[in-house]
Write an enzyme that holds these catalytic residues in place. Structure first.
Site, PDB file in Angstrom:
ATOM      1  N   TRP A 108      51.494 105.314  39.882  1.00  0.00           N
ATOM      2  CA  TRP A 108      50.569 104.389  40.537  1.00  0.00           C
ATOM      3  C   TRP A 108      50.506 104.607  42.043  1.00  0.00           C
ATOM      4  O   TRP A 108      49.824 103.889  42.746  1.00  0.00           O
ATOM      5  CB  TRP A 108      50.985 102.941  40.231  1.00  0.00           C
ATOM      6  CG  TRP A 108      51.002 102.654  38.771  1.00  0.00           C
ATOM      7  CD1 TRP A 108      49.923 102.433  37.968  1.00  0.00           C
ATOM      8  CD2 TRP A 108      52.159 102.599  37.926  1.00  0.00           C
ATOM      9  NE1 TRP A 108      50.324 102.236  36.675  1.00  0.00           N
ATOM     10  CE2 TRP A 108      51.700 102.323  36.614  1.00  0.00           C
ATOM     11  CE3 TRP A 108      53.526 102.740  38.138  1.00  0.00           C
ATOM     12  CZ2 TRP A 108      52.555 102.197  35.530  1.00  0.00           C
ATOM     13  CZ3 TRP A 108      54.399 102.622  37.064  1.00  0.00           C
ATOM     14  CH2 TRP A 108      53.914 102.358  35.773  1.00  0.00           C
ATOM     15  N   LYS A 184      36.483 114.310  52.960  1.00  0.00           N
ATOM     16  CA  LYS A 184      36.888 113.872  54.298  1.00  0.00           C
ATOM     17  C   LYS A 184      38.213 113.141  54.159  1.00  0.00           C
ATOM     18  O   LYS A 184      38.285 112.065  53.573  1.00  0.00           O
ATOM     19  CB  LYS A 184      35.825 112.949  54.903  1.00  0.00           C
ATOM     20  CG  LYS A 184      36.116 112.553  56.349  1.00  0.00           C
ATOM     21  CD  LYS A 184      34.969 111.719  56.920  1.00  0.00           C
ATOM     22  CE  LYS A 184      35.212 111.399  58.390  1.00  0.00           C
ATOM     23  NZ  LYS A 184      34.110 110.597  58.969  1.00  0.00           N
ATOM     24  N   ASP A 281      25.839 109.231  65.867  1.00  0.00           N
ATOM     25  CA  ASP A 281      26.529 110.503  66.130  1.00  0.00           C
ATOM     26  C   ASP A 281      25.682 111.661  65.620  1.00  0.00           C
ATOM     27  O   ASP A 281      26.200 112.625  65.059  1.00  0.00           O
ATOM     28  CB  ASP A 281      27.908 110.495  65.459  1.00  0.00           C
ATOM     29  CG  ASP A 281      28.814 111.609  65.986  1.00  0.00           C
ATOM     30  OD1 ASP A 281      28.557 112.106  67.105  1.00  0.00           O
ATOM     31  OD2 ASP A 281      29.760 111.991  65.281  1.00  0.00           O
TER      32      ASP A 281
END
Length: 465
Positions: A108, A184, A281
């Protein structure tokens, strides 16, 4: 080297992250009761029972007989997990002395430190941290497995075997269920850094709402274990920054086509309901190319929802660390309130860069550029006039206007670029038509000339007879 078994340790306090923990209401067990262990029990599982009982002599005897201190049961739990749950300080000291891994994860994602924290075993927490244990629990973890979000991806399904860094370095290529994806990854500091955690949650929230051909597609995220990750489609052609570095100045028709791709993606974000999305951005490293050569807007780490149509503001002043600050609107640099028009300003600089073939204000240092924008300076137009199709230079000038209200919306930008693109296509057709016409005349002339030559030859042959 750790060993594994199909056995499972089920008594005492269980993993802090297990969906259903046994051992009573809080997992406690009356340790005054003697446990009778089957004579034929696996030695590894016996070690876990002894740790649960705090039997130092028994544990030492088993370890000296060759039992693996890092053995994992079917749930991935080690003897250190058991001891941390029970708060057995002396047992933990012995296990660490015998080479126990300090930060193993069970199925877990829970570590001995996480279990000790859950069961409030403070002395154990201090001891584990002293030996280098770090909290690995993702701060977005849910205790009930029914609360796990639909987008959740099991981190074990992500294969980084042949991983490479892509775009800004925070993204890695990986394989997930047979397809290549972009991942990412967020550092361990996101667990303790409230700002970074908020940025992760905000980006995740935005990506779930977005679906457009010119915006990178969100596939899922890892939020129930650490490190936390966001998984999106992988675009093998790379980003616009790398493309411009290779190609330099683009042909006007390609620059305009790319501009339309960016504008369509940004218009979708700005017209998002019920709240517009500001990218904040927008720059070439955050614009990716797909297999067909079209562009997609990516990386929403600094994006914001424009709630109730009210302007937003940065929580702290802009810090210039790379080329990205060359595309920041002056109101952001001045730490003023701003709206969707900051993205239009960034777009103008990208549009000009594609035509000129160099970074905005390329002769200046990164940290100098925003100051020049705030002083109402803009990158010079140096490319020959023919490189700027009719109306494009005027559009760029309007997009980087000092007053945000004077900048057009992306809906207007699309209309203007579509007209410019059609005008370029029409001029190209006019260049091709006369050429084809002359080619046809030449073919007819050659055919006619060949026919006359044949006729003369025939008459000459007849006269000889």
């Amino acid at each position: 080297m750790e060993s594994k078994s199909a056995g499972r340790f089920t008594l005492g306090k269980q993993s802090s992250l297990a969906p259903d923990r046994g051992g009573g209401a809080d997992g406690d067990r009356d340790r005054s009761e003697e446990m009778e262990l089957p004579a034929d029990i696996d030695a590894n599982i016996r070690l876990m029972y002894l740790a649960n009982e705090g039997d130092l002599d028994g544990i030492r005897e088993l370890l000296e007989s060759g039992v693996d201190v890092n053995f994992k049961d079917i749930d991935g739990r080690t003897v250190l997990h058991v001891a941390a749950c029970q708060g057995c300080l002396e047992v933990i000291e012995l296990l660490l002395e015998k080479g126990a891994n300090v930060d193993p994860e069970d199925r877990w994602g829970s570590t001995p430190l996480a279990d000790a924290i859950h069961y409030k075993n403070n002395d154990v927490i201090k001891l584990l941290e002293k030996h280098g244990a770090k909290l690995q629990i993702a701060p977005m973890h849910v205790k009930n497995h029914r609360q796990i979000p639909e987008y959740e991806i099991d981190s074990t399904e992500l294969d980084f075997t042949d991983s490479i860094q892509i775009t800004k370095g925070t993204f890695h290529m990986a394989t997930w269920r047979g397809i290549q994806v972009a991942v990412k990854r967020f550092g361990e500091d996101v667990i303790t850094d409230e700002d970074k955690l908020k940025a992760f949650r905000d980006e995740l929230s935005l990506l779930q709402q977005i679906r457009h051909p010119n915006v990178v597609q969100f596939l899922g995220a890892v939020t129930q274990s650490s490190p936390m990750m966001i998984v999106t489609e992988y675009l093998s052609k790379g980003d616009l920054r790398a493309f411009l570095r290779r190609k330099g100045a683009l042909k006007p028709v390609l620059a305009v086509r790319f501009g339309l791709d960016i504008a369509r993606g940004m218009n979708y974000l700005h017209e998002h309901k019920p709240e517009p999305i500001i990218h904040r951005d927008l720059e070439p490293s955050n614009i990716l190319r797909d297999d067909s050569g079209h562009l997609k807007v990516a990386d929403f780490g600094l994006s914001k929802l424009l709630k109730m149509a009210k302007p937003v503001k940065e929580e702290r002043p802009l810090v210039c660390e790379d080329n990205s600050c060359r595309y920041v609107a002056p109101e952001v640099f001045r730490n003023e309130e701003y709206d969707t028009k900051v993205d239009v300003f960034s777009f103008a600089l990208i549009m000009q860069e594609m035509i000129e073939g160099y970074l905005p204000m390329n002769a200046k240092q990164n940290d100098e550029v925003p100051k020049l924008y705030a002083a109402k300076q803009r990158p010079p137009f140096r490319a020959p006039l023919k490189q700027y199709p009719h109306g494009l230079k005027e559009l760029i000038n309007q997009c980087w206007s000092e007053n945000p209200a004077d900048r057009p919306t992306f809906r207007m930008v699309i209309d203007r670029l579509t007209y410019i693109h059609d005008h370029i296509a029409q001029k190209q057709r006019w260049k091709v038509r006369p050429l084809r016409c002359f080619q046809k005349i030449e073919v007819i002339w050659k055919k006619d000339r060949s026919s006359k030559t044949t006729n003369r030859s025939s008459r000459s042959t007849s006269s000889d007879f």
